[in-house]
Write a protein that holds these residues in place. Sequence first.
Motif, PDB file in Angstrom:
ATOM      1  N   ARG A 275      46.104  13.333  -5.461  1.00  6.73           N
ATOM      2  CA  ARG A 275      46.563  13.623  -6.815  1.00  6.73           C
ATOM      3  C   ARG A 275      48.068  13.728  -6.923  1.00  6.73           C
ATOM      4  O   ARG A 275      48.659  13.351  -7.919  1.00  6.73           O
ATOM      5  CB  ARG A 275      45.923  14.945  -7.295  1.00  6.73           C
ATOM      6  CG  ARG A 275      44.412  14.858  -7.480  1.00  6.73           C
ATOM      7  CD  ARG A 275      43.823  16.207  -7.820  1.00  6.73           C
ATOM      8  NE  ARG A 275      43.993  17.149  -6.709  1.00  6.73           N
ATOM      9  CZ  ARG A 275      43.614  18.422  -6.754  1.00  6.73           C
ATOM     10  NH1 ARG A 275      43.059  18.920  -7.861  1.00  6.73           N
ATOM     11  NH2 ARG A 275      43.779  19.214  -5.716  1.00  6.73           N
ATOM     12  N   ARG A 276      48.699  14.282  -5.890  1.00 12.23           N
ATOM     13  CA  ARG A 276      50.140  14.516  -5.965  1.00 12.23           C
ATOM     14  C   ARG A 276      50.879  13.724  -4.892  1.00 12.23           C
ATOM     15  O   ARG A 276      50.444  13.663  -3.756  1.00 12.23           O
ATOM     16  CB  ARG A 276      50.454  16.008  -5.795  1.00 12.23           C
ATOM     17  CG  ARG A 276      49.939  16.887  -6.922  1.00 12.23           C
ATOM     18  CD  ARG A 276      50.222  18.369  -6.614  1.00 12.23           C
ATOM     19  NE  ARG A 276      49.862  19.226  -7.714  1.00 12.23           N
ATOM     20  CZ  ARG A 276      48.627  19.673  -7.929  1.00 12.23           C
ATOM     21  NH1 ARG A 276      47.659  19.325  -7.106  1.00 12.23           N
ATOM     22  NH2 ARG A 276      48.371  20.459  -8.953  1.00 12.23           N
ATOM     23  N   LYS A 277      51.992  13.164  -5.292  1.00  8.23           N
ATOM     24  CA  LYS A 277      52.894  12.517  -4.340  1.00  8.23           C
ATOM     25  C   LYS A 277      54.253  13.196  -4.462  1.00  8.23           C
ATOM     26  O   LYS A 277      55.224  12.639  -4.956  1.00  8.23           O
ATOM     27  CB  LYS A 277      53.004  11.017  -4.634  1.00  8.23           C
ATOM     28  CG  LYS A 277      51.726  10.245  -4.377  1.00  8.23           C
ATOM     29  CD  LYS A 277      51.917   8.765  -4.647  1.00  8.23           C
ATOM     30  CE  LYS A 277      50.635   7.984  -4.376  1.00  8.23           C
ATOM     31  NZ  LYS A 277      50.787   6.529  -4.649  1.00  8.23           N
ATOM     32  N   ASN A 278      54.266  14.455  -4.022  1.00 10.51           N
ATOM     33  CA  ASN A 278      55.505  15.227  -4.094  1.00 10.51           C
ATOM     34  C   ASN A 278      56.122  15.342  -2.703  1.00 10.51           C
ATOM     35  O   ASN A 278      55.642  14.748  -1.739  1.00 10.51           O
ATOM     36  CB  ASN A 278      55.238  16.616  -4.692  1.00 10.51           C
ATOM     37  CG  ASN A 278      54.115  17.350  -3.968  1.00 10.51           C
ATOM     38  OD1 ASN A 278      53.975  17.248  -2.755  1.00 10.51           O
ATOM     39  ND2 ASN A 278      53.298  18.084  -4.721  1.00 10.51           N
ATOM     40  N   ALA A 279      57.203  16.097  -2.602  1.00 11.36           N
ATOM     41  CA  ALA A 279      57.908  16.213  -1.320  1.00 11.36           C
ATOM     42  C   ALA A 279      57.007  16.761  -0.219  1.00 11.36           C
ATOM     43  O   ALA A 279      57.106  16.351   0.942  1.00 11.36           O
ATOM     44  CB  ALA A 279      59.139  17.102  -1.488  1.00 11.36           C
TER      45      ALA A 279
ATOM     46  N   GLY B 159      65.450  16.194   6.275  1.00 11.29           N
ATOM     47  CA  GLY B 159      66.140  16.004   5.005  1.00 11.29           C
ATOM     48  C   GLY B 159      65.264  16.168   3.780  1.00 11.29           C
ATOM     49  O   GLY B 159      65.515  15.546   2.750  1.00 11.29           O
ATOM     50  N   ILE B 160      64.222  16.985   3.849  1.00 11.38           N
ATOM     51  CA  ILE B 160      63.337  17.198   2.706  1.00 11.38           C
ATOM     52  C   ILE B 160      63.372  18.674   2.308  1.00 11.38           C
ATOM     53  O   ILE B 160      63.226  19.547   3.138  1.00 11.38           O
ATOM     54  CB  ILE B 160      61.881  16.814   3.034  1.00 11.38           C
ATOM     55  CG1 ILE B 160      61.799  15.328   3.368  1.00 11.38           C
ATOM     56  CG2 ILE B 160      60.954  17.135   1.877  1.00 11.38           C
ATOM     57  CD1 ILE B 160      60.410  14.874   3.738  1.00 11.38           C
ATOM     58  N   LYS B 161      63.556  18.923   1.017  1.00 11.43           N
ATOM     59  CA  LYS B 161      63.522  20.282   0.500  1.00 11.43           C
ATOM     60  C   LYS B 161      62.181  20.501  -0.188  1.00 11.43           C
ATOM     61  O   LYS B 161      61.802  19.763  -1.085  1.00 11.43           O
ATOM     62  CB  LYS B 161      64.665  20.508  -0.486  1.00 11.43           C
ATOM     63  CG  LYS B 161      66.053  20.431   0.146  1.00 11.43           C
ATOM     64  CD  LYS B 161      67.141  20.690  -0.882  1.00 11.43           C
ATOM     65  CE  LYS B 161      68.519  20.631  -0.236  1.00 11.43           C
ATOM     66  NZ  LYS B 161      69.608  20.857  -1.225  1.00 11.43           N
ATOM     67  N   LEU B 162      61.473  21.534   0.252  1.00 13.59           N
ATOM     68  CA  LEU B 162      60.156  21.798  -0.289  1.00 13.59           C
ATOM     69  C   LEU B 162      60.197  22.902  -1.330  1.00 13.59           C
ATOM     70  O   LEU B 162      60.852  23.921  -1.143  1.00 13.59           O
ATOM     71  CB  LEU B 162      59.191  22.198   0.826  1.00 13.59           C
ATOM     72  CG  LEU B 162      58.946  21.157   1.923  1.00 13.59           C
ATOM     73  CD1 LEU B 162      57.978  21.715   2.945  1.00 13.59           C
ATOM     74  CD2 LEU B 162      58.409  19.870   1.338  1.00 13.59           C
ATOM     75  N   ASN B 163      59.491  22.699  -2.423  1.00 12.82           N
ATOM     76  CA  ASN B 163      59.335  23.704  -3.457  1.00 12.82           C
ATOM     77  C   ASN B 163      58.072  24.498  -3.155  1.00 12.82           C
ATOM     78  O   ASN B 163      57.001  23.925  -2.968  1.00 12.82           O
ATOM     79  CB  ASN B 163      59.231  23.004  -4.820  1.00 12.82           C
ATOM     80  CG  ASN B 163      58.997  23.979  -5.956  1.00 12.82           C
ATOM     81  OD1 ASN B 163      57.878  24.454  -6.135  1.00 12.82           O
ATOM     82  ND2 ASN B 163      60.047  24.258  -6.702  1.00 12.82           N
TER      83      ASN B 163
END
Length: 230
Positions: free
Chosen positions: A141-145, A56-60
């Motif tokens: 540094r990043r807490k993205n998908a 259920g995760i969409k990655l950019n």
Amino acid sequence: MNLADSLRSVLKNKSHHIFTDLWKEDVANILRDIGSDIAQVAKSGAKSFKDIKNHGIKLNLKETLESGADALLILKVLPGRVKDGFHFFREDLADEIEKLSDGKQKKIFVLKVFGALTSFTVGSIYSVKKSAGDFSLKGLRRKNAFTQFIIAEIIFKLSQLFIHKFLNEVEKLVTDEEDLKNVRYFKELISDRAQMEASAENMEDLEPSDPAIRIVENLRNYVMTGKRLT
């Protein structure tokens, strides 16, 4: 041998094998698989991992490529934190079970621990995917998908590995038929992500102050933050 005695024997005689010797080969394979997925995304320009729909995760794509350094940091540091967390869990579990003298209490305690471990494994990955706010890692540094997916997968797969190996050693010693059924139930459960998710919902109403729950919560907190609860 009953469930509690089998567990005590494993903690005393087999824990080094489970938490140290098996770490090298099995964990290397898991990290290699996750690393291959990451490399494939970067190489092919794919917008998702091969099984991303199941999570259920969409990655950019841009976000993914910009997070390469963070991915390497997570792969380098997080597995060791999971390993240390289970070492502490082993110590806490051994200390707590020695406090109990009644056989029935010991059995209930052990079953609660097994159930809470299932809840922890599923609950952690879904909380990370929903929000990485309670996860901390120095240098991240990043807490993205993308990074949340890597964190969740490492926690899930390594926890699943440790718990399965642990239950497998307990199963070898148990002779009581009812206890054997319980161990095999949790072994089957920990191998099935869908069943684990459904089971985790039943653990939400457990009392946080319960020693069995507290031990697993200590494990969860260490894996997520790198710090022991006081």
